[in-house]
Design a protein around this motif. Structure first.
Motif, PDB file in Angstrom:
ATOM      1  N   VAL A  26     -38.052  -8.557  24.226  1.00  0.00           N
ATOM      2  CA  VAL A  26     -37.150  -9.598  23.750  1.00  0.00           C
ATOM      3  C   VAL A  26     -35.966  -8.946  23.042  1.00  0.00           C
ATOM      4  N   HIS A  27     -34.765  -9.269  23.507  1.00  0.00           N
ATOM      5  CA  HIS A  27     -33.536  -8.742  22.919  1.00  0.00           C
ATOM      6  C   HIS A  27     -32.666  -9.913  22.488  1.00  0.00           C
ATOM      7  N   LEU A  28     -32.314  -9.943  21.221  1.00  0.00           N
ATOM      8  CA  LEU A  28     -31.508 -11.027  20.675  1.00  0.00           C
ATOM      9  C   LEU A  28     -30.150 -10.497  20.226  1.00  0.00           C
ATOM     10  N   PHE A  29     -29.104 -10.897  20.924  1.00  0.00           N
ATOM     11  CA  PHE A  29     -27.738 -10.551  20.531  1.00  0.00           C
ATOM     12  C   PHE A  29     -27.312 -11.538  19.452  1.00  0.00           C
ATOM     13  N   TYR A  65     -19.584  -7.129  26.272  1.00  0.00           N
ATOM     14  CA  TYR A  65     -20.563  -8.181  25.962  1.00  0.00           C
ATOM     15  C   TYR A  65     -20.204  -9.464  26.704  1.00  0.00           C
ATOM     16  N   VAL A  66     -18.932  -9.804  26.676  1.00  0.00           N
ATOM     17  CA  VAL A  66     -18.470 -11.012  27.366  1.00  0.00           C
ATOM     18  C   VAL A  66     -18.590 -10.841  28.876  1.00  0.00           C
ATOM     19  N   ALA A  67     -18.212  -9.682  29.369  1.00  0.00           N
ATOM     20  CA  ALA A  67     -18.203  -9.447  30.814  1.00  0.00           C
ATOM     21  C   ALA A  67     -19.605  -9.328  31.402  1.00  0.00           C
ATOM     22  N   ASN A  68     -20.509  -8.710  30.670  1.00  0.00           N
ATOM     23  CA  ASN A  68     -21.812  -8.371  31.243  1.00  0.00           C
ATOM     24  C   ASN A  68     -22.983  -9.197  30.732  1.00  0.00           C
ATOM     25  N   PHE A  69     -22.772  -9.914  29.611  1.00  0.00           N
ATOM     26  CA  PHE A  69     -23.894 -10.636  29.026  1.00  0.00           C
ATOM     27  C   PHE A  69     -23.607 -12.118  28.817  1.00  0.00           C
ATOM     28  N   ASN A  70     -22.637 -12.442  27.985  1.00  0.00           N
ATOM     29  CA  ASN A  70     -22.427 -13.846  27.613  1.00  0.00           C
ATOM     30  C   ASN A  70     -20.955 -14.227  27.761  1.00  0.00           C
ATOM     31  N   ARG A  71     -20.643 -14.842  28.870  1.00  0.00           N
ATOM     32  CA  ARG A  71     -19.250 -15.223  29.146  1.00  0.00           C
ATOM     33  C   ARG A  71     -18.749 -16.329  28.226  1.00  0.00           C
ATOM     34  N   TYR A  72     -19.643 -16.951  27.454  1.00  0.00           N
ATOM     35  CA  TYR A  72     -19.237 -18.015  26.536  1.00  0.00           C
ATOM     36  C   TYR A  72     -18.689 -17.477  25.206  1.00  0.00           C
ATOM     37  N   HIS A  73     -18.697 -16.169  25.036  1.00  0.00           N
ATOM     38  CA  HIS A  73     -18.146 -15.536  23.824  1.00  0.00           C
ATOM     39  C   HIS A  73     -18.887 -15.966  22.557  1.00  0.00           C
ATOM     40  N   THR A  74     -20.195 -16.178  22.633  1.00  0.00           N
ATOM     41  CA  THR A  74     -20.938 -16.683  21.480  1.00  0.00           C
ATOM     42  C   THR A  74     -22.182 -15.844  21.197  1.00  0.00           C
ATOM     43  N   VAL A  75     -22.700 -16.005  20.010  1.00  0.00           N
ATOM     44  CA  VAL A  75     -24.058 -15.604  19.646  1.00  0.00           C
ATOM     45  C   VAL A  75     -24.722 -16.850  19.069  1.00  0.00           C
ATOM     46  N   PRO A  76     -26.039 -16.917  19.164  1.00  0.00           N
ATOM     47  CA  PRO A  76     -26.946 -15.931  19.736  1.00  0.00           C
ATOM     48  C   PRO A  76     -26.987 -16.000  21.265  1.00  0.00           C
ATOM     49  N   PHE A  77     -27.492 -14.915  21.823  1.00  0.00           N
ATOM     50  CA  PHE A  77     -27.777 -14.834  23.256  1.00  0.00           C
ATOM     51  C   PHE A  77     -29.059 -14.045  23.395  1.00  0.00           C
ATOM     52  N   LEU A  78     -29.984 -14.545  24.182  1.00  0.00           N
ATOM     53  CA  LEU A  78     -31.314 -13.936  24.283  1.00  0.00           C
ATOM     54  C   LEU A  78     -31.562 -13.414  25.693  1.00  0.00           C
ATOM     55  N   LEU A  79     -32.151 -12.223  25.755  1.00  0.00           N
ATOM     56  CA  LEU A  79     -32.713 -11.704  27.000  1.00  0.00           C
ATOM     57  C   LEU A  79     -34.201 -11.509  26.783  1.00  0.00           C
ATOM     58  N   ASN A  81     -37.415 -10.487  28.750  1.00  0.00           N
ATOM     59  CA  ASN A  81     -37.860  -9.882  30.014  1.00  0.00           C
ATOM     60  C   ASN A  81     -36.792 -10.035  31.095  1.00  0.00           C
ATOM     61  N   GLY A  82     -35.545  -9.897  30.675  1.00  0.00           N
ATOM     62  CA  GLY A  82     -34.427  -9.998  31.600  1.00  0.00           C
ATOM     63  C   GLY A  82     -33.923 -11.395  31.849  1.00  0.00           C
ATOM     64  N   ASN A  83     -34.625 -12.410  31.341  1.00  0.00           N
ATOM     65  CA  ASN A  83     -34.217 -13.801  31.529  1.00  0.00           C
ATOM     66  C   ASN A  83     -33.230 -14.201  30.439  1.00  0.00           C
ATOM     67  N   ALA A  84     -32.082 -14.737  30.845  1.00  0.00           N
ATOM     68  CA  ALA A  84     -31.024 -15.082  29.897  1.00  0.00           C
ATOM     69  C   ALA A  84     -31.202 -16.486  29.340  1.00  0.00           C
ATOM     70  N   VAL A  85     -31.060 -16.606  28.005  1.00  0.00           N
ATOM     71  CA  VAL A  85     -31.138 -17.902  27.331  1.00  0.00           C
ATOM     72  C   VAL A  85     -29.935 -18.010  26.397  1.00  0.00           C
ATOM     73  N   TYR A  86     -29.189 -19.111  26.511  1.00  0.00           N
ATOM     74  CA  TYR A  86     -27.960 -19.311  25.751  1.00  0.00           C
ATOM     75  C   TYR A  86     -28.133 -20.427  24.718  1.00  0.00           C
ATOM     76  N   GLU A  87     -27.298 -20.398  23.695  1.00  0.00           N
ATOM     77  CA  GLU A  87     -27.151 -21.442  22.678  1.00  0.00           C
ATOM     78  C   GLU A  87     -28.317 -21.430  21.679  1.00  0.00           C
ATOM     79  N   SER A  88     -27.959 -21.572  20.416  1.00  0.00           N
ATOM     80  CA  SER A  88     -28.906 -21.337  19.331  1.00  0.00           C
ATOM     81  C   SER A  88     -30.133 -22.247  19.358  1.00  0.00           C
ATOM     82  N   ALA A  89     -29.919 -23.551  19.504  1.00  0.00           N
ATOM     83  CA  ALA A  89     -31.061 -24.471  19.490  1.00  0.00           C
ATOM     84  C   ALA A  89     -31.968 -24.244  20.697  1.00  0.00           C
ATOM     85  N   ILE A  90     -31.365 -23.884  21.836  1.00  0.00           N
ATOM     86  CA  ILE A  90     -32.153 -23.629  23.046  1.00  0.00           C
ATOM     87  C   ILE A  90     -32.935 -22.333  22.894  1.00  0.00           C
ATOM     88  N   VAL A  91     -32.295 -21.311  22.337  1.00  0.00           N
ATOM     89  CA  VAL A  91     -32.990 -20.043  22.100  1.00  0.00           C
ATOM     90  C   VAL A  91     -34.177 -20.256  21.157  1.00  0.00           C
TER      91      VAL A  91
END
Length: 242
Positions: A26-29, A65-79, A81-91
């Motif tokens: 689990v990686h949390l940007f 970070y924007v180009a390769n991970f989160n095009r929405y220019h925001t944190v948090p962003f979660l990976l 096991n390689g699965n991307a999850v966006y937006e704080s409440a969703i994460v």
């Protein structure tokens, strides 16, 4: 509670690329100043999932970070096991569902979940920032009232909609911590200090139930683990108030 920290800019291109693989980790940007980011970080601590926290400088967000991970220019962003999850409440909900049987979001108690979701739905971040950013003294009273009205609605939900739980404890659901607190307390904690310092405004005046929920949350080990001293947030928000 296993949290490790690293600066995004300290990682090599190869190390960054590996974060997107199915590595079982689990990686949390994130960023410590951000209340949205704190939601996700707090959820990771509450669910006790080993998490690598990768700090993103919001004042100088890396282009990669924007180009390769989160095009929405925001944190948090979660990976996860390689699965991307966006937006704080969703994460936060994702971490709770996967690693904590959905306990914080009351997966098995729909009546409780609906009540906590009402708090989340009626919560507004805008009035906090509106008052902090204001430079026009003639608008101060109006902006204070906007924030007071927004928080008073949350207080009413705690008082009236959750009246059955009031004698049981300080949280929305009495003695049961839930997503209601997870989604609002990171803002209450910061702006209690920030707006008092910069705008001489007490956000919790006349709101005893929100005050009790905040105070109870502040005592939680996971909250303490993921929180800085008030001066950190006051300094971090100086650019908004200047």
């Amino acid at each position: 509670m296993s949290l490790s920290y690293v600066e995004y800019t300290s990682l090599t291109d190869a190390e960054l690329a590996s974060l997107k693989t199915k590595d079982g980790k689990v990686h949390l940007f994130n960023n410590f100043v951000c209340p949205f980011g704190h939601r996700a970080l707090w959820a990771a601590a509450e669910t006790n999932v080993p998490t690598q926290v990768i700090n993103i400088d919001l004042n100088d967000m890396p282009a990669s970070y924007v180009a390769n991970f989160n095009r929405y220019h925001t944190v948090p962003f979660l990976l996860d096991n390689g699965n991307a999850v966006y937006e704080s409440a969703i994460v936060a909900q994702f971490l709770d569902a996967k690693y904590n049987a959905g306990a914080i979001h009351n997966r098995d108690f729909p009546e409780h979940a609906a009540l906590a979701q009402l708090v989340q739905a009626k919560f507004e971040a805008g009035p906090f920032y509106g008052l902090l950013r204001n430079k026009d003294p003639s608008k101060k009273a109006e902006l204070e009232q906007n924030l007071r009205s927004s928080l008073s609605e949350l207080e009413r939900i705690y008082r009236e909609h959750a009246s059955d739980y009031r004698s049981k404890g300080p949280y929305l659901l009495g003695d049961k911590f839930s997503s209601a607190e997870l989604n609002i307390v990171t803002f209450l904690f910061r702006f209690k200090h920030i707006l008092k310092h910069y705008r001489d405004f007490d956000i919790l005046e006349g709101l005893p139930l929100l005050t009790a929920a905040l105070e109870a949350s502040e005592k939680r080990p996971a909250f303490k683990l993921t929180t800085k001293e008030p001066a950190f947030y006051i300094n971090g928000y100086a650019k908004f108030a200047a």
